[in-house]
Design an enzyme around this catalytic site. Sequence first.
Site, short mmCIF file in Angstrom:
data_model
loop_
_atom_site.label_atom_id
_atom_site.label_comp_id
_atom_site.label_asym_id
_atom_site.label_seq_id
_atom_site.Cartn_x
_atom_site.Cartn_y
_atom_site.Cartn_z
N HIS A 188 0.76 -1.19 -0.01
CA HIS A 188 0.06 -0.20 0.04
C HIS A 188 0.99 1.19 0.06
CE1 HIS A 188 -3.04 -2.89 1.36
NE2 HIS A 188 -3.90 -2.31 0.46
N HIS A 192 1.10 1.31 -5.93
CA HIS A 192 0.00 0.67 -5.89
C HIS A 192 -1.07 1.96 -6.36
CE1 HIS A 192 -3.68 -1.22 -4.95
NE2 HIS A 192 -4.12 -0.39 -4.02
N HIS A 228 -7.28 6.83 -3.09
CA HIS A 228 -7.82 5.88 -2.62
C HIS A 228 -7.36 5.18 -1.09
CE1 HIS A 228 -5.77 2.69 -4.50
NE2 HIS A 228 -6.26 1.95 -3.92
N ASP A 229 -5.91 5.06 -1.23
CA ASP A 229 -5.42 4.37 0.06
C ASP A 229 -4.53 5.49 0.88
OD1 ASP A 229 -6.48 1.80 0.04
OD2 ASP A 229 -5.05 0.97 -1.25
N ASP A 338 -8.97 -1.69 -7.78
CA ASP A 338 -8.36 -1.50 -6.78
C ASP A 338 -7.62 -3.23 -6.55
OD1 ASP A 338 -6.86 -0.98 -4.14
OD2 ASP A 338 -9.14 -1.46 -3.33
#
Length: 460
Positions: A188, A192, A228-229, A338
């Site tokens: 993560h 990524h 998103h992360d 994802d």
Amino acid sequence: MEVCYQLPVLPLDRPVPKHVLSRRGAISFSSSSSLFGAPDPRQLSQRRGAISYDSSDQTALYIRMLARLSCGSSPADSGTEKRVHRLLSFQRYLHSSRLLRGIPQQIPLHILDEDYSGQARCMLEKVGSWNFDIFLFDKLTNGNSLITLTLHLLNQYGLVDLFQLDMVKLWRFLVLVQEDYHNDNPYHNSVHAADVTQAMYCYLQEPMLSKSLTSYDILLGLLAAATHDLDHPGVNQPFLIKTDHYLATLYRNTSVLENHHWKSAVGLLRETGLFSHLPPEDSMNMERELGSLILATDISRQNDYLSRFRTHLDQESLGLSNASHRHFVLQMALKCADICNPCRPWELSKQWSEKVTEEFFEQGDIEKKHKLQVSPLCDRETNTVGNIQIGFMTYVAEPLFGEWARFSDTRLSQTMLGHMGLNKASWGGLQAEQTAISEETETSARGSRSKEIPQGSRKS
């Protein structure tokens, strides 16, 4: 219309200096600060992201999982330097931030750009290819793949001009986004995020989406993929819950990480003022819909989204002229992006599989060290990369991408399903080889032990 811009790329052997990218985390969730309030000035010089294991939290583990504290300059000097750098224009920032520290000044900047970003530009010409090698691209951009890729896509769609985005604010936003990913996480991290953004672009190019989505939808989709992360700590939600982390309390043990990623992204949007020129109501709507997309990536809610998607497909009730339906399709596209690693070519998929498994195992090592129950899939002694990946493909990836192929029955969808089938078979073959080797080793060891028993000690 093609938009040209310089890629701020560094030589491969020279990492970005820590004093240039010295900030970690837009939002600090602590008992002494509000959600979007100003942090304690005493903490500014040691800021390393919202998710931290602070020594004042008696119930949290004292785990140094985030980046090491930078040292050298005094807090006051460091803070002043950061503020000055962020006020500079794009070109002045590039030249004055000492990104080229250690390189002889007589070498013209444009020569370095041509030398080190030429190959990256060539790769960007094929950014819509499903075989896009994000690992190579990250090397060619010296670790700036997320910034470079996202900026390129926003320009390619003409979104910078259409939404009148200030280039300085946009550049600053993307730099801070990339910085707030923890690149010491095996999986993560910003690479990524760049990979998910590239996959999202591939889906946005699919006929079902490209002919229906608005520019607003596309902007939201790209920003959601890139953030998103954001500020992911490298541990999962159950870990935060069982260690009584304050984020788990803040979000009531529900979509803890996804809520934090969303709030972190909103914090950076507000900090940089990227949408400050828009009417307040439009900015709030964008923040809310950005959150809706990011929250959809919560894997624990997979069945809810999949069931709804399947129902729409069965009833043929998806109307992409409807804004809410377009948003739902964006949610499903982001979910696919994802977890698309099993659908990549083997050479790429295998690397991602090893990285995500190592992150699981690192969490398991921490849990063992602190005598916590080891989370599922996190024990390196009882799990392998192969069995984890086969299980993930069978129960998570195959159902999702099967329904996506029903929705968008294209060459890309069939390519993804084909790669996943081959990758699953490859992991199965590796598992069988490892099992055979283990059994052979065990048999050989038993034979050696029996030979070592003295003849006279054996019973007749």
